[in-house]
Write a protein that holds these residues in place. Structure first.
Motif, short mmCIF file in Angstrom:
data_model
loop_
_atom_site.label_atom_id
_atom_site.label_comp_id
_atom_site.label_asym_id
_atom_site.label_seq_id
_atom_site.Cartn_x
_atom_site.Cartn_y
_atom_site.Cartn_z
N ALA A 25 0.83 -1.21 0.00
CA ALA A 25 0.00 0.00 0.00
C ALA A 25 0.86 1.25 0.00
CB ALA A 25 -0.93 0.00 1.21
N VAL A 26 1.95 1.25 0.76
CA VAL A 26 2.85 2.40 0.79
C VAL A 26 3.52 2.58 -0.57
CG1 VAL A 26 5.00 3.26 1.79
CG2 VAL A 26 3.23 2.33 3.27
N ALA A 28 2.39 1.60 -3.49
CA ALA A 28 1.38 2.07 -4.45
C ALA A 28 1.11 3.56 -4.28
CB ALA A 28 0.10 1.27 -4.27
N THR A 29 1.06 4.02 -3.04
CA THR A 29 0.83 5.45 -2.78
C THR A 29 1.99 6.29 -3.30
OG1 THR A 29 -0.43 4.87 -0.81
CG2 THR A 29 0.34 7.14 -0.99
N VAL A 30 3.21 5.84 -3.08
CA VAL A 30 4.39 6.59 -3.53
C VAL A 30 4.47 6.63 -5.05
CG1 VAL A 30 6.91 6.54 -3.57
CG2 VAL A 30 5.70 6.23 -1.42
N MET A 32 2.10 6.57 -7.16
CA MET A 32 1.04 7.40 -7.74
C MET A 32 1.35 8.90 -7.66
SD MET A 32 -0.91 5.19 -8.94
CE MET A 32 -2.38 6.06 -9.39
N GLN A 33 2.44 9.27 -7.00
CA GLN A 33 2.80 10.68 -6.87
C GLN A 33 3.79 11.06 -7.98
OE1 GLN A 33 1.39 12.59 -4.53
NE2 GLN A 33 0.26 10.80 -3.85
#
Length: 58
Positions: A25-26, A28-30, A32-33
């Motif tokens: 999850a971390v 994927a979040t990174v 997407m930035q």
């Protein structure tokens, strides 16, 4: 040394299955930035760019 760290990380992810979902999850979040991706690309490609530009000026 990096192999030991990588192996320890893999062992930890296998030993604690819920940690794997948190790490994914971390990541994927990174990913997407766009700013983070641009920074990472700059860090990875900077040595090659510097050599290329140095060749143009000399």
């Amino acid at each position: 040394m990096m192999r030991f760290v990588f192996g320890a990380l893999l062992a930890l992810l296998i030993a604690v299955p819920t940690l794997l979902s948190v790490v994914l999850a971390v990541i994927a979040t990174v990913v997407m930035q766009p700013a983070v991706l641009a920074f990472a690309a700059g860090v990875i490609l900077w040595p090659r760019l510097a050599r290329t530009v140095r060749g143009w000026t000399s």
